[in-house]
Design an enzyme around this catalytic site. Structure first.
Site, PDB file in Angstrom:
ATOM      1  N   GLY A  12     -38.514  16.029  -4.620  1.00  0.00           N
ATOM      2  CA  GLY A  12     -38.337  15.629  -6.016  1.00  0.00           C
ATOM      3  C   GLY A  12     -38.097  14.139  -6.158  1.00  0.00           C
ATOM      4  O   GLY A  12     -38.523  13.510  -7.136  1.00  0.00           O
ATOM      5  N   ASN A  13     -37.419  13.545  -5.175  1.00  0.00           N
ATOM      6  CA  ASN A  13     -37.188  12.099  -5.218  1.00  0.00           C
ATOM      7  C   ASN A  13     -38.489  11.321  -5.196  1.00  0.00           C
ATOM      8  O   ASN A  13     -38.607  10.249  -5.789  1.00  0.00           O
ATOM      9  CB  ASN A  13     -36.319  11.665  -4.033  1.00  0.00           C
ATOM     10  CG  ASN A  13     -34.879  12.105  -4.180  1.00  0.00           C
ATOM     11  OD1 ASN A  13     -34.350  12.162  -5.278  1.00  0.00           O
ATOM     12  ND2 ASN A  13     -34.243  12.423  -3.070  1.00  0.00           N
ATOM     13  N   LYS A 130     -25.274  18.218  -2.220  1.00  0.00           N
ATOM     14  CA  LYS A 130     -26.660  18.042  -2.640  1.00  0.00           C
ATOM     15  C   LYS A 130     -26.758  16.985  -3.737  1.00  0.00           C
ATOM     16  O   LYS A 130     -26.239  17.163  -4.839  1.00  0.00           O
ATOM     17  CB  LYS A 130     -27.221  19.362  -3.154  1.00  0.00           C
ATOM     18  CG  LYS A 130     -28.627  19.278  -3.732  1.00  0.00           C
ATOM     19  CD  LYS A 130     -29.660  18.926  -2.683  1.00  0.00           C
ATOM     20  CE  LYS A 130     -31.057  18.954  -3.274  1.00  0.00           C
ATOM     21  NZ  LYS A 130     -32.063  18.498  -2.293  1.00  0.00           N
ATOM     22  N   LYS A 215     -34.655  22.154  -0.724  1.00  0.00           N
ATOM     23  CA  LYS A 215     -36.036  22.643  -0.754  1.00  0.00           C
ATOM     24  C   LYS A 215     -36.659  22.656   0.629  1.00  0.00           C
ATOM     25  O   LYS A 215     -37.571  23.454   0.902  1.00  0.00           O
ATOM     26  CB  LYS A 215     -36.883  21.832  -1.742  1.00  0.00           C
ATOM     27  CG  LYS A 215     -37.053  20.350  -1.439  1.00  0.00           C
ATOM     28  CD  LYS A 215     -38.255  20.016  -0.580  1.00  0.00           C
ATOM     29  CE  LYS A 215     -38.296  18.511  -0.358  1.00  0.00           C
ATOM     30  NZ  LYS A 215     -39.093  18.067   0.774  1.00  0.00           N
ATOM     31  N   LYS A 277     -34.562  17.743   6.705  1.00  0.00           N
ATOM     32  CA  LYS A 277     -35.988  17.911   6.979  1.00  0.00           C
ATOM     33  C   LYS A 277     -36.214  18.338   8.421  1.00  0.00           C
ATOM     34  O   LYS A 277     -36.972  19.278   8.699  1.00  0.00           O
ATOM     35  CB  LYS A 277     -36.737  16.612   6.665  1.00  0.00           C
ATOM     36  CG  LYS A 277     -36.707  16.218   5.194  1.00  0.00           C
ATOM     37  CD  LYS A 277     -37.327  14.865   4.952  1.00  0.00           C
ATOM     38  CE  LYS A 277     -37.423  14.557   3.453  1.00  0.00           C
ATOM     39  NZ  LYS A 277     -36.154  14.659   2.737  1.00  0.00           N
TER      40      LYS A 277
END
Length: 328
Positions: A12-13, A130, A215, A277
Site C-alpha cells: 500500500g505504501n 502496524k 499483507k 517480507k
C-alpha cells in the site's frame, strides 16, 4: 524458473509516491504504472493472483472518520480495511482490464472482498506495531498521541506513523472461492490489506476484529494454500540488503532459506519494512519447499524473472539447507 502459479503482493505504501501524491487519482496513476509488470508475467505463461497492502489508505480513512465525528458515526477498523479492499481492488481491476485490452488479451479480472481469521488472543493486540496513515514529524505524532490516544512509532527513518495491532493470519475464509476463480482462468485480486480481520466463534460465526493484518504474511499464507510456485513481493528497492544504510551495506541476489532466517534473527532487516517480507517468504517456503520467493522493485520484476535483478530466496539442490534448518 519456468512459469507456473504466482502470487504478487503489492504494498500500500508503494501506491503513495510522496506527500504531494496522496490523492485517489494519484494512487490510481501509480497502479496504472504498476500493472504492466503483472501482464508481462501473464504473457509469459504465469497464472497470477494479486494481493495488495493498505497501510496509508486505511490510516486516511480512520483520520477522515475522526475529523467527521461531529457529523457521522465512526468507521470501525475492520470496516476501514473492507473499504480499502473495495477501492484499491477497483483500481487494480480497472487498470488490469485496460492493460489487457491494450495488448489484445481477454481475461476476467475479479476483485474479491476477503476475510482472514486471526486469534483474538494474539499478543499483537497488546503491542500495536502496524504502521497506518501518512508519515509525520515527531512533534505532530506526539500531539496526536496526547490528543487522540494514538499509538505511534518511527517508521524506517522516513518519519513517524500511527500504529495499530497486527495479529498473524491463520485462515483465509474465501480460499476455495479464490482457488475456483483461479482454476477457471480469472485474474484475481484478493486478500487486500491482508484480509479483513475476523475471529471465529466456537459455533462458527465470524466477528470483525479491530486490527490490520500484514499483507505479506497473508500473501504467503495464500500462496502456500494455493500451491503457488512463486511468491513475489515488490518493494521500494531492487534487492534486499544486509547492514542497510551503512558503509558496509551489501545487496543480496540469492539467499537460501536458512541464510535468510539467520540474517533475520540477527536483525539485519527492519521490523516494519523488510523483516515481514523476508519472514513471509520463509513461511511460504516452509509450506512449499520446492517453490521460490522473489523480493524486488516493481519495475524490476521482468528482469528479476530472468535472474538479472531482485533477491531470490529458495532451496536449491546441493545448497546444504535442510527443512529443519529452514524452520529454525
Amino acid at each position: 524458473m519456468s512459469a507456473g502459479r504466482a502470487v504478487i503482493a503489492f504494498g500500500g505504501n508503494a501506491l503513495v509516491r510522496d506527500d504531494a501524491h496522496q490523492s485517489i487519482p494519484d494512487q490510481y496513476d501509480t497502479v496504472v504504472d504498476t500493472v504492466p509488470a503483472i501482464v508481462d508475467m501473464i504473457e509469459g505463461g504465469w497464472n497470477v493472483v494479486v494481493t495488495h497492502g493498505n497501510g496509508p489508505q486505511v490510516g486516511y480513512i480512520l483520520r477522515r472518520s475522526e475529523l467527521a465525528l461531529g457529523e457521522v458515526a465512526p468507521v470501525p477498523l475492520d470496516y476501514a480495511v473492507g473499504d480499502t479492499q473495495g477501492a484499491i481492488g477497483y483500481m487494480f481491476s480497472k487498470a488490469l482490464h485496460n492493460e489487457l485490452s491494450r495488448r489484445g488479451m481477454s481475461r476476467p479480472v475479479v476483485s474479491l472482498v476477503t476475510q482472514t481469521v486471526v486469534d483474538p488472543e494474539d499478543p499483537a493486540f497488546e503491542r500495536p506495531t502496524k504502521p497506518v496513515g501518512g508519515f509525520m514529524d515527531e512533534a505532530t505524532a506526539r500531539r496526536y498521541e496526547r490528543e487522540l490516544g494514538w499509538t505511534i512509532a518511527p517508521d524506517g527513518g522516513r518519519g513517524w506513523r500511527r500504529t495499530v495491532p497486527s495479529p498473524k493470519p491463520r485462515e483465509i475464509i474465501e480460499l476455495e472461492t479464490i482457488r475456483s476463480l483461479v482454476d477457471a482462468g480469472s485474474l484475481v485480486v484478493a486478500c487486500g490489506g491482508g484480509g479483513i480481520p475476523v475471529a471465529r466463534r466456537p459455533d462458527g460465526r465470524l466477528d470483525g476484529v479491530e486490527a490490520v493484518i500484514d499483507k505479506d504474511r497473508a500473501s504467503g499464507l495464500l500462496a502456500a494454500a494455493l500451491d503457488a510456485d512463486l511468491l513475489v513481493i515488490p518493494t521500494g528497492v531492487e534487492r534486499v540488503a544486509i547492514r542497510f544504510g551503512t558503509p558496509e551495506q551489501e545487496w543480496l541476489s540469492e539467499l537460501t532459506p536458512a541464510t535468510a532466517a539467520r540474517y533475520a534473527a540477527e536483525g539485519h532487516f527492519g521490523e516494519g519494512s523488510m523483516q515481514p517480507k523476508v519472514e513471509a517468504v520463509l513461511d511460504f517456503l516452509r509450506a512449499r519447499p520446492t517453490a521460490a520467493g522473489l523480493i524486488t522493485a516493481p519495475a524490476c520484476i521482468a528482469a528479476a524473472l530472468e535472474r538479472r535483478s531482485g533477491t531470490w530466496i529458495e532451496n536449491t539442490p546441493g545448497n546444504g539447507d535442510t527443512q529443519e534448518e529452514t524452520q529454525r
